[in-house]
Structures are given as C-alpha cells and as structure tokens.
Design a protein around this motif. Sequence first.
Motif, PDB file in Angstrom:
ATOM      1  N   VAL A  36       0.829  -1.207   0.000  1.00 60.65           N
ATOM      2  CA  VAL A  36       0.000   0.000   0.000  1.00 60.65           C
ATOM      3  C   VAL A  36       0.866   1.260   0.000  1.00 60.65           C
ATOM      4  N   ILE A  37       2.062   1.185   0.562  1.00 56.34           N
ATOM      5  CA  ILE A  37       2.987   2.324   0.451  1.00 56.34           C
ATOM      6  C   ILE A  37       3.418   2.497  -1.000  1.00 56.34           C
ATOM      7  N   VAL A  38       3.756   1.413  -1.678  1.00 58.52           N
ATOM      8  CA  VAL A  38       4.123   1.494  -3.100  1.00 58.52           C
ATOM      9  C   VAL A  38       2.946   2.041  -3.904  1.00 58.52           C
ATOM     10  N   ARG A  39       1.745   1.603  -3.587  1.00 60.35           N
ATOM     11  CA  ARG A  39       0.547   2.129  -4.263  1.00 60.35           C
ATOM     12  C   ARG A  39       0.478   3.641  -4.138  1.00 60.35           C
ATOM     13  N   GLU A  40       0.647   4.129  -2.916  1.00 58.25           N
ATOM     14  CA  GLU A  40       0.565   5.577  -2.695  1.00 58.25           C
ATOM     15  C   GLU A  40       1.693   6.330  -3.385  1.00 58.25           C
ATOM     16  N   LEU A  41       2.866   5.717  -3.456  1.00 52.60           N
ATOM     17  CA  LEU A  41       3.975   6.335  -4.187  1.00 52.60           C
ATOM     18  C   LEU A  41       3.664   6.383  -5.681  1.00 52.60           C
ATOM     19  N   LEU A  42       3.042   5.338  -6.222  1.00 52.31           N
ATOM     20  CA  LEU A  42       2.624   5.356  -7.625  1.00 52.31           C
ATOM     21  C   LEU A  42       1.591   6.442  -7.876  1.00 52.31           C
ATOM     22  N   ASP A  95      13.653   3.101 -10.257  1.00 53.70           N
ATOM     23  CA  ASP A  95      13.236   2.315 -11.426  1.00 53.70           C
ATOM     24  C   ASP A  95      12.771   0.930 -10.996  1.00 53.70           C
ATOM     25  N   ARG A  96      13.455   0.366  -9.997  1.00 54.71           N
ATOM     26  CA  ARG A  96      13.059  -0.950  -9.482  1.00 54.71           C
ATOM     27  C   ARG A  96      11.658  -0.890  -8.872  1.00 54.71           C
ATOM     28  N   GLY A  97      11.356   0.180  -8.170  1.00 59.28           N
ATOM     29  CA  GLY A  97      10.028   0.355  -7.588  1.00 59.28           C
ATOM     30  C   GLY A  97       8.967   0.601  -8.644  1.00 59.28           C
ATOM     31  N   ARG A  98       9.285   1.393  -9.660  1.00 64.57           N
ATOM     32  CA  ARG A  98       8.343   1.668 -10.742  1.00 64.57           C
ATOM     33  C   ARG A  98       8.035   0.398 -11.535  1.00 64.57           C
ATOM     34  N   ALA A  99       8.967  -0.545 -11.520  1.00 59.39           N
ATOM     35  CA  ALA A  99       8.756  -1.817 -12.218  1.00 59.39           C
ATOM     36  C   ALA A  99       7.654  -2.654 -11.555  1.00 59.39           C
ATOM     37  N   LEU A 100       7.199  -2.255 -10.369  1.00 62.84           N
ATOM     38  CA  LEU A 100       6.092  -2.947  -9.703  1.00 62.84           C
ATOM     39  C   LEU A 100       4.725  -2.539 -10.262  1.00 62.84           C
ATOM     40  N   PHE A 101       4.689  -1.548 -11.149  1.00 65.47           N
ATOM     41  CA  PHE A 101       3.422  -1.093 -11.725  1.00 65.47           C
ATOM     42  C   PHE A 101       2.601  -2.237 -12.327  1.00 65.47           C
ATOM     43  N   PRO A 102       3.181  -3.128 -13.159  1.00 65.44           N
ATOM     44  CA  PRO A 102       2.361  -4.229 -13.692  1.00 65.44           C
ATOM     45  C   PRO A 102       1.842  -5.171 -12.612  1.00 65.44           C
ATOM     46  N   LEU A 104       0.995  -4.333  -9.475  1.00 66.16           N
ATOM     47  CA  LEU A 104      -0.156  -3.678  -8.847  1.00 66.16           C
ATOM     48  C   LEU A 104      -1.343  -3.623  -9.799  1.00 66.16           C
ATOM     49  N   THR A 105      -1.090  -3.434 -11.086  1.00 62.76           N
ATOM     50  CA  THR A 105      -2.173  -3.447 -12.068  1.00 62.76           C
ATOM     51  C   THR A 105      -2.829  -4.827 -12.105  1.00 62.76           C
ATOM     52  N   ALA A 106      -2.028  -5.888 -12.075  1.00 69.24           N
ATOM     53  CA  ALA A 106      -2.576  -7.242 -12.058  1.00 69.24           C
ATOM     54  C   ALA A 106      -3.406  -7.480 -10.797  1.00 69.24           C
ATOM     55  N   LEU A 107      -2.941  -6.983  -9.654  1.00 70.55           N
ATOM     56  CA  LEU A 107      -3.714  -7.124  -8.414  1.00 70.55           C
ATOM     57  C   LEU A 107      -5.038  -6.369  -8.512  1.00 70.55           C
ATOM     58  N   MET A 108      -5.008  -5.192  -9.124  1.00 72.00           N
ATOM     59  CA  MET A 108      -6.260  -4.444  -9.310  1.00 72.00           C
ATOM     60  C   MET A 108      -7.207  -5.217 -10.219  1.00 72.00           C
ATOM     61  N   ASP A 109      -6.696  -5.778 -11.312  1.00 75.06           N
ATOM     62  CA  ASP A 109      -7.522  -6.580 -12.216  1.00 75.06           C
ATOM     63  C   ASP A 109      -8.139  -7.750 -11.460  1.00 75.06           C
ATOM     64  N   TRP A 110      -7.321  -8.456 -10.698  1.00 76.29           N
ATOM     65  CA  TRP A 110      -7.792  -9.617  -9.955  1.00 76.29           C
ATOM     66  C   TRP A 110      -8.821  -9.207  -8.902  1.00 76.29           C
ATOM     67  N   GLY A 111      -8.557  -8.082  -8.229  1.00 76.70           N
ATOM     68  CA  GLY A 111      -9.462  -7.600  -7.194  1.00 76.70           C
ATOM     69  C   GLY A 111     -10.809  -7.149  -7.719  1.00 76.70           C
ATOM     70  N   VAL A 133      -6.382   0.323 -18.622  1.00 77.69           N
ATOM     71  CA  VAL A 133      -5.119  -0.410 -18.626  1.00 77.69           C
ATOM     72  C   VAL A 133      -5.338  -1.712 -17.860  1.00 77.69           C
ATOM     73  N   SER A 134      -4.776  -2.802 -18.361  1.00 73.09           N
ATOM     74  CA  SER A 134      -4.847  -4.068 -17.642  1.00 73.09           C
ATOM     75  C   SER A 134      -3.522  -4.795 -17.799  1.00 73.09           C
ATOM     76  N   ALA A 135      -3.280  -5.719 -16.906  1.00 72.97           N
ATOM     77  CA  ALA A 135      -2.060  -6.529 -16.964  1.00 72.97           C
ATOM     78  C   ALA A 135      -2.332  -7.740 -17.845  1.00 72.97           C
ATOM     79  N   VAL A 136      -1.401  -8.032 -18.732  1.00 69.48           N
ATOM     80  CA  VAL A 136      -1.537  -9.155 -19.647  1.00 69.48           C
ATOM     81  C   VAL A 136      -0.222  -9.928 -19.634  1.00 69.48           C
ATOM     82  N   VAL A 137      -0.316 -11.250 -19.634  1.00 68.51           N
ATOM     83  CA  VAL A 137       0.878 -12.087 -19.710  1.00 68.51           C
ATOM     84  C   VAL A 137       1.124 -12.409 -21.176  1.00 68.51           C
ATOM     85  N   ARG A 138       2.331 -12.085 -21.633  1.00 66.61           N
ATOM     86  CA  ARG A 138       2.715 -12.342 -23.029  1.00 66.61           C
ATOM     87  C   ARG A 138       4.066 -13.045 -23.049  1.00 66.61           C
TER      88      ARG A 138
END
Length: 177
Positions: A36-42, A95-102, A104-111, A133-138
């Motif tokens: 949730v801290i990463v969420r707020e930073l995003l 940059d490592r933290g910003r890489a968590l965006f997908p 969190l997006t996947a968690l939002m999709d799942w939620g 925007v949604s997370a997709v596995v490719r």
Amino acid sequence: MMELQGAFARRDDWQVKGWCRIERALDVIGTKSAMVIVRELLYGGTKFDELARRTQLSDAVASSRLKQLLADGIVERRPYQEPGQRTRYEYVLTDRGRALFPVLTALMDWGEDLEGDPRGGLEVTHRGCGAPVSAVVRCAEGHEVSVDEAAARIRDEAWAVAARERGRKASPPAVDN
C-alpha cells in the motif's frame, strides 16, 4: 495448470527455498503495508506524513516499511525544504520500484472480481487515449498466454542439476539411530 518440463517435472527433487523468484520477490515486497505504500507512491505521494495517513498505517509501521523499501532499492529519499523549515526527506520510487506497476495493475484486475461494488473502485487508464489499462501475460514473441498454455522449466537446467548434486554431496548422509 502449467505444464512442468524437464527436470522440474520431478518437483519433489527440487527445494524451492532460495531460488524461487516468487519467494524472493515476496521477501522484498510481500507485506500488505509495503504494497500500500508502493501504491501511494505510484499515485504521487512522497511525504512521510501523507504516506502514513493515506495508507492508515501507524507511524512506526510506515517508518519500518519505508526503511525496508529503501534498503531493498524500491524507494529513495530526496531532501526537500519548505521555506523557514528544516530539511526533510521525501520518498520516490526508483526504477526498481516503478517496475512494480504491472504487479499492482494485475492485483487491481484480480481484485475487480472480489466482493464489493466495482463502480467505486479505481480504474487505471492510458493518458494517451483514455482506454483502461490491464495486466496481460505475453511471451517474448508477443502472444497472450493463459495459465493453461504456460509451461515452467528450470532456466539453466544443466547448471541447476549440477548445483543440486554438489549440494547433496556436501551434506553428510542421514544416520538412523
């Protein structure tokens, strides 16, 4: 389910501890408070008081998580100073933290499918066109891949098998008394 390939098909031959990338990732970011801290930073939060308030974490927990995220290279501290005030620090994603965006997006999709009124939830959109925007596995070739189309294998099987064998030889055999 995923298909297990190669030596990994005999899963009981392998210990997950220490080399599972999911486990390593969760060791770094696997608490609700960290996420949730990463969420707020995003969402653009940077100041400690704001992060603690928006996440509803106690100051002690927020401080502990921020120290962990700092040590793990997810956030960095930057000094700032309000006029007439002492220097303080804000937190920003690396940059490592910003890489968590997908993630969190996947968690939002799942939620989205969990109980509750989905009309009240947030929707992430593309600023360029406004589409959701949604997370997709490719795969690396660009094909969308479902779990039933996925396979799991050891990346460097020859190395992993040799390392496992070295580990077995290094430890003494069990002794029955």
